[in-house]
Design a protein around this motif. Structure first.
Motif, PDB file in Angstrom:
ATOM      1  N   UNK A  11      -1.723  -6.365   7.896  1.00  0.00           N
ATOM      2  CA  UNK A  11      -1.867  -7.002   6.821  1.00  0.00           C
ATOM      3  C   UNK A  11      -2.504  -6.385   5.541  1.00  0.00           C
ATOM      4  N   UNK A  12      -2.167  -6.085   4.454  1.00  0.00           N
ATOM      5  CA  UNK A  12      -2.541  -5.575   3.062  1.00  0.00           C
ATOM      6  C   UNK A  12      -2.376  -6.442   2.215  1.00  0.00           C
ATOM      7  N   UNK A  13      -3.547  -6.973   1.437  1.00  0.00           N
ATOM      8  CA  UNK A  13      -3.494  -7.894   0.191  1.00  0.00           C
ATOM      9  C   UNK A  13      -4.073  -6.884  -0.945  1.00  0.00           C
ATOM     10  N   UNK A  14      -3.497  -6.743  -2.106  1.00  0.00           N
ATOM     11  CA  UNK A  14      -4.010  -6.099  -2.872  1.00  0.00           C
ATOM     12  C   UNK A  14      -3.912  -6.685  -4.462  1.00  0.00           C
ATOM     13  N   UNK A  15      -4.934  -6.921  -4.931  1.00  0.00           N
ATOM     14  CA  UNK A  15      -5.258  -7.375  -6.222  1.00  0.00           C
ATOM     15  C   UNK A  15      -4.733  -8.964  -6.358  1.00  0.00           C
ATOM     16  N   UNK A  65      -8.640  -8.105  -2.603  1.00  0.00           N
ATOM     17  CA  UNK A  65      -7.941  -7.067  -1.967  1.00  0.00           C
ATOM     18  C   UNK A  65      -8.617  -6.993  -0.465  1.00  0.00           C
ATOM     19  N   UNK A  66      -7.675  -6.820   0.503  1.00  0.00           N
ATOM     20  CA  UNK A  66      -8.275  -6.988   1.912  1.00  0.00           C
ATOM     21  C   UNK A  66      -7.175  -6.331   2.901  1.00  0.00           C
ATOM     22  N   UNK A  67      -7.483  -5.869   3.843  1.00  0.00           N
ATOM     23  CA  UNK A  67      -6.605  -5.584   5.163  1.00  0.00           C
ATOM     24  C   UNK A  67      -7.109  -6.031   6.479  1.00  0.00           C
ATOM     25  N   UNK A  77      -0.182  -8.057  -4.592  1.00  0.00           N
ATOM     26  CA  UNK A  77       0.739  -7.687  -3.571  1.00  0.00           C
ATOM     27  C   UNK A  77       0.298  -8.187  -2.246  1.00  0.00           C
ATOM     28  N   UNK A  78       1.222  -8.681  -1.440  1.00  0.00           N
ATOM     29  CA  UNK A  78       1.001  -8.890  -0.021  1.00  0.00           C
ATOM     30  C   UNK A  78       1.960  -8.457   0.720  1.00  0.00           C
ATOM     31  N   UNK A  79       1.550  -7.323   1.718  1.00  0.00           N
ATOM     32  CA  UNK A  79       2.341  -6.695   2.473  1.00  0.00           C
ATOM     33  C   UNK A  79       2.186  -7.210   3.979  1.00  0.00           C
ATOM     34  N   UNK A  80       3.122  -7.324   4.827  1.00  0.00           N
ATOM     35  CA  UNK A  80       2.834  -7.769   6.235  1.00  0.00           C
ATOM     36  C   UNK A  80       3.843  -6.835   7.033  1.00  0.00           C
ATOM     37  N   UNK A  81       3.239  -6.108   8.177  1.00  0.00           N
ATOM     38  CA  UNK A  81       3.771  -5.230   8.692  1.00  0.00           C
ATOM     39  C   UNK A  81       4.810  -4.356   8.010  1.00  0.00           C
ATOM     40  N   UNK A  82       4.063  -3.880   6.861  1.00  0.00           N
ATOM     41  CA  UNK A  82       4.543  -2.888   5.856  1.00  0.00           C
ATOM     42  C   UNK A  82       5.952  -3.333   5.156  1.00  0.00           C
TER      43      UNK A  82
END
Length: 249
Positions: A8-12, A27-29, A63-68
């Protein structure tokens, strides 16, 4: 770690509802196999962050990215089908269903009947108290037992990322210790987790890494054990007088 290991990558992330901007650029990962905790006071924006990650709230930006894969336009139920599962604050068990029926509901997207039966037995091994009460209605159980059931039901979905929102809330000290014992055991099995928790001490003891959220903003991040001894964390969240302000820490 390499980017391929980031689940998981959360950006701004920015989230507003009811005229209030609850999250203001967080933002976190979370990396595969990690237990990451997000701590902070009531109203800091922690639960709002989880709801945005799971699709229950729409972000204003970020942005929220899960499993790329970006999560824009992906419904909450579709995220569950991809392995993104949350245990909500308040547990949310099906009160008029038995424990077994609740566990079966956790696997409602699965089609492997034999695997479901095996996993129910595995949940009973992990949570012996549930096995003792297999045919009991969930609504008649104690708060701690319901929290165990909520965790077991979520694990029945075979999550790739498990989000926990305030699992210790409203529980007795003995039951809180038991719940965190289970959280550590599940983490040791390799389940990737993001834990939101007001009990900063227990959360950081259990976690690999931690984030601190204040007024919708991430103000600290780092190794959980290092954060446990950080004077700023100890004074603000562990209730200790450290004299951090006076020393300029």
């Amino acid at each position: 770690m390499a980017d391929t290991e980031i689940v998981l990558r959360v950006t701004d992330l920015q989230v507003a509802y009811g005229g209030i901007q609850a999250v203001k650029g967080a933002s976190l990962e979370v990396r595969k196999g990690e237990l990451v905790t997000l701590i902070g006071a009531n109203g800091a924006g922690k639960t709002t962050t989880l709801k945005a990650i799971t699709g229950l709230l729409n972000p204003a930006s970020g942005d929220i990215a899960y499993m790329d894969a970006p999560m824009d336009g992906i419904r909450a139920d579709q995220r569950v089908a991809r392995g993104l599962v949350m245990i909500p604050e308040g547990r949310g068990v099906f009160a008029r269903m038995t424990i077994v029926e609740n566990l079966q509901m956790g696997a409602y997207l699965r089609r492997d009947s034999a695997g479901i039966k095996q996993d129910i037995e595995r949940m009973f091994e992990t949570f012996p108290r549930l096995k003792e009460r297999a045919d009991q209605l969930a609504g008649t159980m104690s708060g701690g037992e319901q929290q165990m059931l909520a965790m077991a039901r979520a694990l029945m979905a075979q999550p790739k990322l498990l989000l926990l929102d305030e699992p210790s809330m409203g529980l007795s000290p003995i039951m809180v210790d038991k719940i965190f014992e289970v959280i550590r055991a599940v983490s040791a099995q390799g389940v990737t987790m993001l834990l939101v928790e007001q009990n900063a001490n227990l959360a950081l003891q259990a976690a690999h890494r931690g984030y601190v959220m204040e007024s919708g903003v991430i103000t600290m991040a780092g190794d959980a054990q290092a954060m446990l001894v950080d004077p700023r964390v100890r004074e603000a969240y562990l209730g200790e007088e450290t004299g951090a302000e006076e020393t300029g820490v």
